[in-house]
Scaffold this motif. Structure first.
Motif, mmCIF file in Angstrom:
data_model
loop_
_atom_site.group_PDB
_atom_site.id
_atom_site.type_symbol
_atom_site.label_atom_id
_atom_site.label_comp_id
_atom_site.label_asym_id
_atom_site.label_seq_id
_atom_site.Cartn_x
_atom_site.Cartn_y
_atom_site.Cartn_z
ATOM 1 N N GLY A 1 1.213 -1.004 -0.309
ATOM 2 C CA GLY A 1 -0.214 0.059 -0.069
ATOM 3 C C GLY A 1 0.901 1.458 0.158
ATOM 4 N N TRP A 2 2.207 1.027 0.121
ATOM 5 C CA TRP A 2 3.329 2.177 -0.216
ATOM 6 C C TRP A 2 3.428 3.248 -1.250
ATOM 7 C CZ3 TRP A 2 6.980 2.740 -3.362
ATOM 8 C CH2 TRP A 2 7.726 1.492 -3.837
ATOM 9 N N ILE A 3 2.756 2.447 -2.283
ATOM 10 C CA ILE A 3 3.365 2.140 -3.548
ATOM 11 C C ILE A 3 2.110 3.175 -4.247
ATOM 12 C CG2 ILE A 3 1.955 -0.081 -4.706
ATOM 13 C CD1 ILE A 3 4.755 0.756 -6.647
ATOM 14 N N PHE B 1 0.534 -8.652 -1.002
ATOM 15 C CA PHE B 1 0.287 -7.610 -1.331
ATOM 16 C C PHE B 1 -0.562 -7.265 0.002
ATOM 17 C CE2 PHE B 1 -1.965 -4.069 -3.073
ATOM 18 C CZ PHE B 1 -0.845 -3.371 -3.538
ATOM 19 N N PHE B 2 -0.336 -6.263 0.233
ATOM 20 C CA PHE B 2 -1.103 -5.680 1.418
ATOM 21 C C PHE B 2 -1.364 -4.698 1.591
ATOM 22 C CE2 PHE B 2 2.871 -4.746 3.738
ATOM 23 C CZ PHE B 2 2.049 -3.903 4.971
ATOM 24 N N PRO C 1 -7.943 -10.623 5.835
ATOM 25 C CA PRO C 1 -8.142 -9.268 6.870
ATOM 26 C C PRO C 1 -6.269 -9.411 7.060
ATOM 27 C CG PRO C 1 -9.336 -11.313 7.932
ATOM 28 C CD PRO C 1 -9.167 -11.933 5.889
ATOM 29 N N LYS C 2 -5.626 -8.446 7.220
ATOM 30 C CA LYS C 2 -4.637 -8.289 8.378
ATOM 31 C C LYS C 2 -4.725 -8.750 9.673
ATOM 32 C CE LYS C 2 -0.021 -6.379 7.624
ATOM 33 N NZ LYS C 2 0.364 -6.304 8.889
ATOM 34 N N LEU C 3 -4.463 -9.265 10.640
ATOM 35 C CA LEU C 3 -4.585 -9.803 11.647
ATOM 36 C C LEU C 3 -4.054 -8.967 12.957
ATOM 37 C CD1 LEU C 3 -4.882 -13.818 11.863
ATOM 38 C CD2 LEU C 3 -6.180 -12.071 10.833
ATOM 39 N N ASP C 4 -3.244 -8.569 12.152
ATOM 40 C CA ASP C 4 -2.599 -7.305 13.887
ATOM 41 C C ASP C 4 -2.985 -5.635 13.308
ATOM 42 O OD1 ASP C 4 -1.609 -7.308 10.954
ATOM 43 O OD2 ASP C 4 1.208 -6.298 11.880
ATOM 44 N N LYS C 5 -3.942 -5.508 12.399
ATOM 45 C CA LYS C 5 -4.141 -4.096 12.084
ATOM 46 C C LYS C 5 -6.119 -3.905 12.431
ATOM 47 C CE LYS C 5 -0.428 -2.707 10.438
ATOM 48 N NZ LYS C 5 -0.026 -1.421 11.485
ATOM 49 N N HIS C 6 -6.838 -5.376 12.328
ATOM 50 C CA HIS C 6 -7.888 -5.232 13.897
ATOM 51 C C HIS C 6 -8.502 -4.542 12.019
ATOM 52 C CE1 HIS C 6 -6.380 -5.178 17.492
ATOM 53 N NE2 HIS C 6 -5.545 -4.284 17.010
ATOM 54 N N GLY C 7 -8.679 -5.154 10.964
ATOM 55 C CA GLY C 7 -9.986 -5.153 9.793
ATOM 56 C C GLY C 7 -9.514 -4.307 8.879
ATOM 57 N N GLN C 8 -8.354 -2.866 9.172
ATOM 58 C CA GLN C 8 -7.767 -1.833 8.702
ATOM 59 C C GLN C 8 -7.455 -2.333 7.338
ATOM 60 O OE1 GLN C 8 -6.250 0.979 11.198
ATOM 61 N NE2 GLN C 8 -8.238 0.585 12.819
ATOM 62 N N GLU C 9 -6.923 -3.023 7.038
ATOM 63 C CA GLU C 9 -5.857 -2.938 6.497
ATOM 64 C C GLU C 9 -6.115 -4.781 5.404
ATOM 65 O OE1 GLU C 9 -1.840 -3.008 7.059
ATOM 66 O OE2 GLU C 9 -2.020 -0.499 7.259
ATOM 67 N N VAL C 10 -5.945 -5.794 4.527
ATOM 68 C CA VAL C 10 -5.843 -6.778 4.135
ATOM 69 C C VAL C 10 -5.151 -6.722 3.286
ATOM 70 C CG1 VAL C 10 -8.600 -6.327 4.560
ATOM 71 C CG2 VAL C 10 -7.644 -5.712 2.323
ATOM 72 N N PHE C 11 -5.210 -7.930 3.051
ATOM 73 C CA PHE C 11 -3.776 -8.837 1.779
ATOM 74 C C PHE C 11 -4.998 -9.605 1.122
ATOM 75 C CE2 PHE C 11 -1.483 -10.843 5.528
ATOM 76 C CZ PHE C 11 -0.078 -9.617 4.602
ATOM 77 N N PHE C 12 -5.361 -9.642 0.024
ATOM 78 C CA PHE C 12 -5.429 -9.578 -1.090
ATOM 79 C C PHE C 12 -5.190 -11.065 -1.408
ATOM 80 C CE2 PHE C 12 -4.388 -7.625 -4.835
ATOM 81 C CZ PHE C 12 -3.766 -6.497 -4.693
ATOM 82 N N LEU D 1 -0.912 -14.413 -13.201
ATOM 83 C CA LEU D 1 -1.484 -13.108 -12.423
ATOM 84 C C LEU D 1 -1.848 -13.774 -11.232
ATOM 85 C CD1 LEU D 1 -0.772 -10.643 -11.318
ATOM 86 C CD2 LEU D 1 -3.395 -10.005 -11.684
ATOM 87 N N ILE D 2 -0.835 -14.371 -10.272
ATOM 88 C CA ILE D 2 -1.401 -14.535 -8.579
ATOM 89 C C ILE D 2 -1.048 -13.681 -7.694
ATOM 90 C CG2 ILE D 2 -0.835 -16.260 -7.037
ATOM 91 C CD1 ILE D 2 0.340 -18.176 -9.189
ATOM 92 N N LEU D 3 -2.065 -13.220 -7.229
ATOM 93 C CA LEU D 3 -1.692 -12.271 -5.949
ATOM 94 C C LEU D 3 -1.834 -12.363 -4.794
ATOM 95 C CD1 LEU D 3 -3.595 -9.726 -7.417
ATOM 96 C CD2 LEU D 3 -1.160 -9.625 -7.910
ATOM 97 N N TYR D 4 -1.214 -12.937 -3.576
ATOM 98 C CA TYR D 4 -1.972 -13.263 -2.239
ATOM 99 C C TYR D 4 -1.073 -12.697 -1.348
ATOM 100 C CZ TYR D 4 1.802 -16.439 -2.487
ATOM 101 O OH TYR D 4 2.788 -17.378 -2.879
ATOM 102 N N GLY D 5 -1.399 -13.090 -0.229
ATOM 103 C CA GLY D 5 -0.800 -12.332 1.486
ATOM 104 C C GLY D 5 -0.349 -13.359 2.248
ATOM 105 N N VAL D 6 0.880 -12.941 2.762
ATOM 106 C CA VAL D 6 0.836 -14.273 4.008
ATOM 107 C C VAL D 6 1.166 -13.033 5.833
ATOM 108 C CG1 VAL D 6 2.831 -14.971 2.524
ATOM 109 C CG2 VAL D 6 3.454 -12.863 3.840
#
Length: 475
Positions: free
Chosen positions: A390-392, A419-420, A447-458, A470-475
């Motif tokens: 999300g910085w880009i 990618f989050f 959902p990105k667990l350490d951000k209480h739903g404010q951030e997500v992985f897709f 194209l393969i997109l995912y988060g860890v």
């Protein structure tokens, strides 16, 4: 046996003659420069064919003499010379080489010589040197900087023989990043060194310039520093999953001073983007081989395994690029499956490039600012993790994705990992990836667990029959 006194006397006279020769060359160049200053080049060289011929012969004679002197100097044995004498010899050779380059450049631009008849050779018409219009612009760029090494680097270098080289160019156009002009002070510090001597240990300054757009950096004519006690790397069957020898890294610019510190769980190691990636035994070994992030509530995971991804294009994935912040584990896993991966990264607080190389893999020291150094439609796979998120900027992301699409061959894979972004920005980023118009293969949002739903992985895997997956995912 020769008299030592006569040898020293011969050496003294040789030095005197060498000094006289150098002073003579300098005087000749000053004279030519003075004449050119008060007379236009066309008047000076174009009004009298006899004078033109004499000047051309004089320049060629000077070039010949300098070449002879350089050959003699290079033949001298340096084994028995002291360090100071060696440095003086290198400086003298460099000085003569620079004079030689200047004289040859003047020779190339002499309009009466055959080598300048580029287009009219053999037809009776005079050609115009292709570099004549751009030389003044090159000089203006060089004059912006005060350090002489930068000036010499950015000036156009005409070919010595006065004709196009095998690449079809009439000269060499060395380049620097446009932001170098905004970082004049830092670049001049980077280029302030003694030719032929050792460079300063200033890779951190070089990386600062690169990250801020002064990329590519100019080449330097000094020797890079190496670790003082470098030991041979481990064999390839050991190096992939073993921490390297601490002696093979220069630690002066890192907070940690050994690999054990980098692999530990301590805080304040000097980097955060890849905090555990030096921990080969616990954190890195299971990556892309075992599922470690299964969510019990949704039964979804932010992990894709290499084996299942390669199965999409079974037998077709052979070479690729990993553009990530990491220590080469993705390339190591792919190597075990006979896939060659080049790992592109920079040293963000830790020796990532050194670590990748010491593991027996190929590092590529590259920033996001640069166009990928690969030809169109050549790679089977591009993978990235812990880098794009999300910085880009959206426009920058467009340029990056189109460039990656350029180098992927038809039917290749683009695997974007971890990618989050902020939940509110999710649709905007998804639109950027949809812009590629690849057919979906998988698409998951976690959902990105350490951000209480404010951030997500897709997570997604999309596919287009004629181009890429194209393969997109988060860890």
């Amino acid at each position: 046996m020769r008299n030592p006194g006569s040898l020293s006397k011969w050496g003294m006279w040789r030095g005197v003659y060498g000094l006289i020769f150098v002073l003579g060359v300098v005087a000749l160049m000053i004279s030519i420069a003075t004449l050119i200053r008060f007379y236009s080049l066309s008047l000076f060289l174009g009004t009298d064919n006899g004078n033109d011929s004499e000047l051309g012969k004089t320049i060629e004679d000077v070039i010949r003499k300098i070449n002879v002197e350089l050959k003699e100097l290079r033949k001298l044995s340096v084994d028995k010379l002291e360090d100071e004498s060696r440095r003086e010899r290198v400086r003298y050779i460099t000085f003569l080489a620079e004079i030689l380059t200047s004289m040859e450049s003047m020779n190339v631009f002499h309009p009466q010589m055959d080598r300048l008849n580029w287009e009219g050779r053999g037809t009776g018409t005079e050609g115009v040197h292709p570099l004549s219009k751009t030389t003044q612009e090159s000089d203006k760029v060089a004059e912006f900087f005060l350090v002489e090494e930068i000036r010499k680097y950015v000036k156009i270098k005409p070919n010595r023989l006065g004709r196009q080289n095998f690449m079809g160019a009439n000269g060499t156009f060395t380049s620097i990043g446009h932001a170098c002009f905004l970082m004049k002070k830092e670049l001049e510090e980077f280029m302030d060194y003694d030719v032929g001597d050792f460079c300063r240990d200033d890779w951190k300054l070089a990386q600062l310039l690169m990250v801020h757009g002064c990329d590519p950096l100019p080449r330097r004519r000094c020797f890079s520093r190496a670790p003082k006690l470098y030991s041979k790397p481990f064999p390839i069957n050991e190096s992939l999953w073993k921490l390297p020898d601490n002696r093979n890294v220069r630690w002066s610019h890192y907070r940690c001073k050994n690999f054990a510190c980098l692999a530990s769980n301590r805080t304040g190691k000097g980097f955060f983007k890849c905090a555990d990636c030096f921990n080969l035994t616990h954190h890195e070994v299971p990556r892309w081989k075992e599922i470690v992030g299964l969510d019990a509530n949704s039964n979804s995971t932010a992990d894709f395994l290499i084996a299942e991804v390669l199965e999409i294009k079974a037998g077709e994935i052979r070479i690729g690029l990993d553009f990530s912040v990491g220590t080469g584990t993705f390339a190591a896993r792919m190597r075990e499956l006979n896939v060659t991966i080049v790992s592109a990264t920079i040293n963000l607080g830790a020796p990532f490039n050194e670590m990748i190389a010491l593991r027996g893999l190929v590092p590529l020291y590259l920033t996001i600012n640069q166009r990928l150094p690969f030809f169109d439609n050549t790679l089977d796979i591009i993978h990235t993790t812990r880098f794009l998120d999300g910085w880009i900027d959206f426009q920058l992301l467009d340029f990056v994705l189109y460039d990656w699409d350029r180098v992927l061959r038809p039917g290749g894979l683009l695997w974007i990992d971890s990618f989050f972004c902020l939940h509110k920005d999710l649709e905007d980023y998804l639109d950027a990836f949809r812009m590629l118009r690849y057919r979906k293969h998988k698409w998951v949002i976690v959902p990105k667990l350490d951000k209480h739903g404010q951030e997500v992985f897709f997570l997604c895997c999309t596919r287009e029959a004629t181009k890429a997956i194209l393969i997109l995912y988060g860890v």
